[in-house]
Design a protein around this motif. Structure first.
Motif, short mmCIF file in Angstrom:
data_model
loop_
_atom_site.label_atom_id
_atom_site.label_comp_id
_atom_site.label_asym_id
_atom_site.label_seq_id
_atom_site.Cartn_x
_atom_site.Cartn_y
_atom_site.Cartn_z
N ILE A 110 31.59 -5.28 70.71
CA ILE A 110 32.30 -4.38 71.62
C ILE A 110 32.06 -4.87 73.04
CG2 ILE A 110 32.55 -2.02 72.45
CD1 ILE A 110 31.47 -1.08 69.73
N VAL A 111 33.13 -5.05 73.79
CA VAL A 111 33.03 -5.54 75.16
C VAL A 111 33.22 -4.39 76.12
CG1 VAL A 111 33.92 -7.17 76.86
CG2 VAL A 111 33.93 -7.78 74.43
N GLY A 112 32.16 -4.01 76.82
CA GLY A 112 32.22 -2.93 77.79
C GLY A 112 31.46 -1.71 77.30
N ALA A 113 30.35 -1.37 77.98
CA ALA A 113 29.49 -0.26 77.54
C ALA A 113 29.70 0.99 78.37
CB ALA A 113 28.01 -0.68 77.57
N LEU B 162 28.37 -5.56 74.57
CA LEU B 162 28.20 -6.37 75.77
C LEU B 162 28.55 -5.58 77.03
CD1 LEU B 162 29.96 -9.67 74.60
CD2 LEU B 162 27.52 -9.15 74.55
N GLU B 163 27.75 -5.76 78.07
CA GLU B 163 28.01 -5.09 79.35
C GLU B 163 27.63 -6.03 80.49
OE1 GLU B 163 29.00 -3.24 82.40
OE2 GLU B 163 29.44 -2.19 80.51
N LYS B 164 28.59 -6.31 81.36
CA LYS B 164 28.32 -7.27 82.44
C LYS B 164 27.45 -6.68 83.55
CE LYS B 164 32.46 -6.67 85.35
NZ LYS B 164 33.61 -7.37 85.94
N ASN B 165 27.42 -5.34 83.68
CA ASN B 165 26.54 -4.71 84.65
C ASN B 165 25.11 -4.64 84.12
OD1 ASN B 165 28.37 -3.99 86.84
ND2 ASN B 165 29.30 -2.57 85.39
N GLY B 166 24.21 -4.28 84.97
CA GLY B 166 22.81 -4.15 84.57
C GLY B 166 22.48 -2.79 84.01
N LEU C 110 22.38 -3.55 72.64
CA LEU C 110 23.02 -3.48 73.96
C LEU C 110 22.56 -4.67 74.80
CD1 LEU C 110 24.69 -2.03 76.12
CD2 LEU C 110 22.68 -0.63 76.63
N MET C 111 23.50 -5.53 75.15
CA MET C 111 23.18 -6.71 75.96
C MET C 111 23.71 -6.50 77.37
SD MET C 111 24.02 -9.68 73.09
CE MET C 111 23.65 -11.03 74.23
#
Length: 471
Positions: A138-141, A162-166, A323-324
């Motif tokens: 899943i792309v975007g948390a 996946l989540e590009k933010n911290g 959760l990455m």
């Protein structure tokens, strides 16, 4: 003569160093600076001419967006003895406030602030590639991603999120958090004459398709029974909710999907309750909502309540969700016309090849922070959504999911319906619940009310922009 000048300079430098040391005092110092939502009060303990600790004593910054300033930025200030550390993405104003307040404390302690502004070391960088196998990626948390992760995990699937933010939460965490549901928490509301006219107008519409006709007839029957009952309580139903929603989008949406939403959203509300979410108990009408059916959390003023509930539930139930954070999806892996995985990279440069046996779910794609994209797709605002139009979205809302989908061959539809929020700060994009609830009256600089405040958001926004001296 040259020797004399050199000696003079040396003495001046020594005197400056002696002065700084002499006036530096061990102790506890406090200072505050303005952050994103208000004052940020910071405490600094100085010992032996060094920063021993930094602590935020008080603030009203947005959780979880600003939390990394305390878990990442502040430890780096102490570790590297400098306020010249990287700001936290999405919490820039909070970062600036903390660093400025720390500098104030250092100055008050008698230290040379310039000595604490050397650049912090750059983080480690990796060039390796890691391969992961899972059932679903899943792309975007944000709210959608977390909800999808829970649903997939509870059905027995192993999930990588996946989540590009911290931090997890996305725009859900900075949203108003209102949840529109018919026939829930509305017992305290009574029916006004204006609302009665609205219902009459809806049931007298000319049907545009079979489902539209079916919904109108259902609401007609419900309305007849309501009037026969003699009740003065607010009238509502999933069918009325669907008709209002569809009409408010100029009948452009898929009515079947709209009705599916309004029928099932009450069950979602119950599901959240079972997961530990606490509802406020009294619905109201948030700005842009067409009926007082907006529900919110009891103990949160934003959508972060949903985010925290999902994260706590995943942890409590031990669901197979990895959760990455700080990991952006760079591309979709396509084979034989089928998406089978994701290529990703974290902020330290490490690359990932993530194979998904059962599919990839894109739950990111908002592009309100991407000026180029919003003007490319805009059909409502004359392609004038430039840098002077701030967004209530996170800075990370740059349309990544849309671009990934397009590259993989997906077709887009109805991209031009971009919403402007009529009750935000025109300079910062910040929102306020005091302005957001429909108890407010919109008055211009001439003291004249210029719009019906219960209208939909685009009507309110256009009325705002039509006033003189608008930004």
């Amino acid at each position: 003569m040259k020797s004399f000048k050199l000696a003079t300079v040396t003495l001046l430098v020594a005197a400056a160093a002696l002065s700084t040391s002499a006036f530096a005092k061990d102790g506890t110092y406090t200072a505050q600076e303005v952050g994103r939502n208000g004052a940020v009060k910071v405490q600094v303990i100085v010992k032996g001419n060094k920063i021993e600790s930094v602590k935020v004593l008080d603030w009203s910054e947005t959780h979880p967006v600003a939390d990394l300033t305390q878990t990442q930025l502040i430890p780096e200030i102490v570790k590297y003895q400098t306020t010249n550390v990287n700001n936290i993405s999405g919490a820039t104003l909070s970062s600036f406030a903390i660093k400025a307040a720390v500098n104030k404390c250092l100055k008050e302690a008698g230290l040379d602030v310039k000595q604490f502004q050397k650049p912090a070391p750059k983080p480690a960088h990796y060039n390796d590639t890691v391969t992961e196998d899972t059932n679903i990626v899943i792309v975007g948390a944000g709210g959608a991603g977390l909800s999808a992760a829970v649903a997939a995990a509870e059905s027995g699937k192993k999930v990588i999120l996946l989540e590009k933010n911290g931090f997890a939460g996305g725009n859900t965490s900075v949203s108003g958090g209102c949840f529109n549901v018919a026939n829930r928490n509305q017992d305290h509301l009574t029916m006004s004459e204006g609302q009665k006219k609205i219902v009459e107008g809806i049931i007298n519409q000319k049907p545009l398709n079979p489902l539209h006709a079916e919904l109108i007839n259902k609401v007609k029957d419900q309305w007849t029974k309501y009037k026969e009952s003699g009740s003065n309580k607010l009238f509502d139903s999933p069918e009325l909710h669907a008709l209002q929603t569809w009409k408010s989008g100029d009948n452009q949406a898929n009515l079947n999907l709209v009705y599916t939403l309004t029928k099932n959203v009450s069950g979602t509300m119950d599901q959240l309750s079972r997961m530990g979410f606490v509802w406020r108990g009294k619905a109201n009408q948030f700005v842009g909502a067409l009926w007082p059916r907006s529900n919110r959390a009891e103990n949160f003023k934003s959508g972060v309540g949903y985010v925290d509930t999902y994260l706590a539930y995943i942890k409590e139930k031990g669901l197979p969700v990895t959760l990455m954070l700080n990991t952006a999806a760079d591309d979709l892996i396509v084979k034989g016309g089928k998406v089978i995985g994701v290529l990703a990279q974290n902020k330290n440069g490490r690359k990932y090849v993530i194979n998904a046996n059962d599919g990839v779910i894109l739950t990111t794609g908002g592009f309100s922070a991407n000026v180029k994209m919003r003007n490319e797709y805009d059909e409502l605002w004359g392609k004038k959504l430039g840098k002077n139009t701030p967004t209530t979205n996170l800075p990370s809302a740059t349309g990544d999911g849309i671009n990934l989908a397009k590259k993989a061959g997906a077709h887009l539809t109805q991209m031009g319906w971009i919403q402007l929020f009529p009750a935000g700060d025109p300079k910062t994009g910040a929102t306020s619940f005091k302005l957001g609830e429909n108890s407010c009256i919109y008055v211009n600089r001439d003291g004249k009310r210029y719009v019906n405040e219960s209208e939909r958001r685009d009507v309110l926004a256009k009325a705002n922009l039509a006033q003189k001296d608008q930004l």
